[in-house]
Write a protein that holds these residues in place. Structure first.
Motif, PDB file in Angstrom:
ATOM      1  N   LEU A   6       0.812  -1.227   0.000  1.00 45.17           N
ATOM      2  CA  LEU A   6       0.000   0.000   0.000  1.00 45.17           C
ATOM      3  C   LEU A   6       0.842   1.272   0.000  1.00 45.17           C
ATOM      4  CD1 LEU A   6      -3.130  -0.381   2.329  1.00 45.17           C
ATOM      5  CD2 LEU A   6      -3.053  -0.039  -0.126  1.00 45.17           C
ATOM      6  N   THR A   7       2.156   1.132   0.027  1.00 45.14           N
ATOM      7  CA  THR A   7       2.991   2.322   0.136  1.00 45.14           C
ATOM      8  C   THR A   7       3.028   3.090  -1.177  1.00 45.14           C
ATOM      9  OG1 THR A   7       4.954   1.032  -0.423  1.00 45.14           O
ATOM     10  CG2 THR A   7       4.455   1.295   1.905  1.00 45.14           C
ATOM     11  N   GLY A   8       3.108   4.395  -1.071  1.00 50.81           N
ATOM     12  CA  GLY A   8       3.172   5.221  -2.270  1.00 50.81           C
ATOM     13  C   GLY A   8       4.582   5.463  -2.752  1.00 50.81           C
ATOM     14  N   THR A   9       5.554   5.234  -1.888  1.00 48.10           N
ATOM     15  CA  THR A   9       6.957   5.452  -2.232  1.00 48.10           C
ATOM     16  C   THR A   9       7.598   4.115  -2.579  1.00 48.10           C
ATOM     17  OG1 THR A   9       7.083   7.317  -0.693  1.00 48.10           O
ATOM     18  CG2 THR A   9       9.162   6.335  -1.417  1.00 48.10           C
ATOM     19  N   PRO A  10       8.147   3.959  -3.782  1.00 50.57           N
ATOM     20  CA  PRO A  10       8.764   2.685  -4.145  1.00 50.57           C
ATOM     21  C   PRO A  10      10.060   2.457  -3.376  1.00 50.57           C
ATOM     22  CG  PRO A  10       9.139   4.305  -5.871  1.00 50.57           C
ATOM     23  CD  PRO A  10       8.194   4.937  -4.892  1.00 50.57           C
ATOM     24  N   LEU A  11      10.347   1.194  -3.100  1.00 49.27           N
ATOM     25  CA  LEU A  11      11.586   0.822  -2.446  1.00 49.27           C
ATOM     26  C   LEU A  11      12.479   0.157  -3.487  1.00 49.27           C
ATOM     27  CD1 LEU A  11      12.528   1.035   0.543  1.00 49.27           C
ATOM     28  CD2 LEU A  11      11.960  -1.396   0.763  1.00 49.27           C
ATOM     29  N   PRO A  12      13.678   0.665  -3.704  1.00 51.87           N
ATOM     30  CA  PRO A  12      14.551   0.087  -4.735  1.00 51.87           C
ATOM     31  C   PRO A  12      14.840  -1.388  -4.485  1.00 51.87           C
ATOM     32  CG  PRO A  12      15.395   2.204  -3.969  1.00 51.87           C
ATOM     33  CD  PRO A  12      14.288   1.830  -3.043  1.00 51.87           C
ATOM     34  N   THR A  13      15.064  -2.131  -5.552  1.00 50.78           N
ATOM     35  CA  THR A  13      15.305  -3.565  -5.445  1.00 50.78           C
ATOM     36  C   THR A  13      16.493  -3.872  -4.550  1.00 50.78           C
ATOM     37  OG1 THR A  13      14.398  -3.895  -7.665  1.00 50.78           O
ATOM     38  CG2 THR A  13      15.746  -5.672  -6.758  1.00 50.78           C
TER      39      THR A  13
END
Length: 316
Positions: A19-26
């Protein structure tokens, strides 16, 4: 009540992120996987094969799988909803998949676009694909207590699905309080009934803390046969197709209640630090009471670490 042998599965990188709006880098995800495994967390849920356009934070799941070693993947789970998902996951190197569908038709249609009966019919094929690759597959039942569209779910239906021969190839049964609306009596009753028909499969309880019952529900599940509990750092998470659901039960809170042998005050402080950093990066609130406790000044209590200081504050 004994909690010996009860295992935490950290679900931060799947249910926590969706549900987060900020992507987390791989590479950040891979680093967190390795930190959690290195700290002693026994099992992790690391992503989902849900459509990337519908759940963008999890679109790189196969990249995460590809970056991990076989030994690391032995302790990791990937969420799937179709036999085709299983094929894609194991082809990328995944060893363990969580085949999930909802007990209620309304949520199953909102979540994965088909009636529950269709998902159930497809499970034997999913089991076959997982086993052919030498992997394991879980039966995961979302909305086992409440559907956001239709209300309370009949517990008899949950038990019928667990006992259905089409689910017999699973190694575990995951019982999900998707909305976090169940209470300990309801959780204990249903988990006990599921354990009675699980036929040797582990019972996993996946809870949310929407109404503040997350830890109490988890302990009720353990008391009635669950041996695995799902939790996310800082209580991160929620379902994009379940209006009214809030974050997962915080992993720190579950660990503080369980006190497994590998958990020391220093490890718990590390988990809290990682949780604080992650939530700040994502712009999400801290929902863990244990995290707040760790930061207290109660110096006579060995589980506290005091207020956090930046590295430059202590001369390092």
């Amino acid at each position: 009540m004994s909690t010996d042998g009860v295992v935490l599965r950290d679900v931060t990188l799947r249910d926590g992120l969706q549900l987060t709006g900020t992507p987390l880098p791989t590479d950040r995800k891979v680093g967190l996987v390795r930190a959690l495994l290195g700290a002693g967390v026994p099992e992790l849920e690391i992503g989902s094969l849900a459509r990337g356009d519908l759940v963008p934070p999890l679109a790189d799941t196969l990249d995460v799988v590809a970056a991990l070693t076989p030994d690391e993947l032995e302790r990791c789970w990937v969420w799937v909803a179709t036999p085709r998902h299983v094929q894609k996951a194991v082809a990328a190197g995944a060893r363990n998949v969580q085949y999930c569908f909802s007990v209620s038709d309304a949520h199953n249609n909102a979540n994965i676009g088909r009636d529950t009966a269709v998902s159930l019919d497809a499970m034997p094929q999913a089991v076959e694909y997982a086993r052919a690759a030498g992997g394991r597959i879980q039966l995961c039942l979302a909305t086992a207590f409440t559907c956001p569209f239709d209300g309370p779910v009949d517990p008899d239906r949950v038990v019928e699905i667990v006992a259905d021969p089409r689910t017999a190839g699973s190694c575990d049964v995951v019982v999900c309080d998707t909305l976090g609306q169940a209470n300990p009596a309801e959780v204990g009753s249903l988990v006990g009934r599921v354990a009675a028909v699980a036929d040797g499969r582990r019972v996993v309880f996946h809870g949310h803390d929407t109404w503040g019952q997350g830890v109490a529900n988890a302990l009720a599940a353990v008391q009635n046969g669950a041996t695995v509990l799902d939790g996310a750092l800082g209580g991160l998470g929620g379902c994009p197709f379940a209006p009214g659901a809030s974050g997962n039960t915080a992993g720190e809170d579950l660990l503080f209640a369980l006190r497994p042998d590998w958990l020391t005050p220093a490890v718990l402080a590390d988990l809290v630090t990682w949780s604080e950093d992650l939530l700040a990066e994502l712009g999400e609130p801290m929902r863990s009471a244990t995290a707040r406790g760790v930061r207290s000044n109660a110096q006579a209590f060995p589980w506290t670490a005091g207020p956090r200081r930046d590295r430059t504050d202590d001369g390092q």
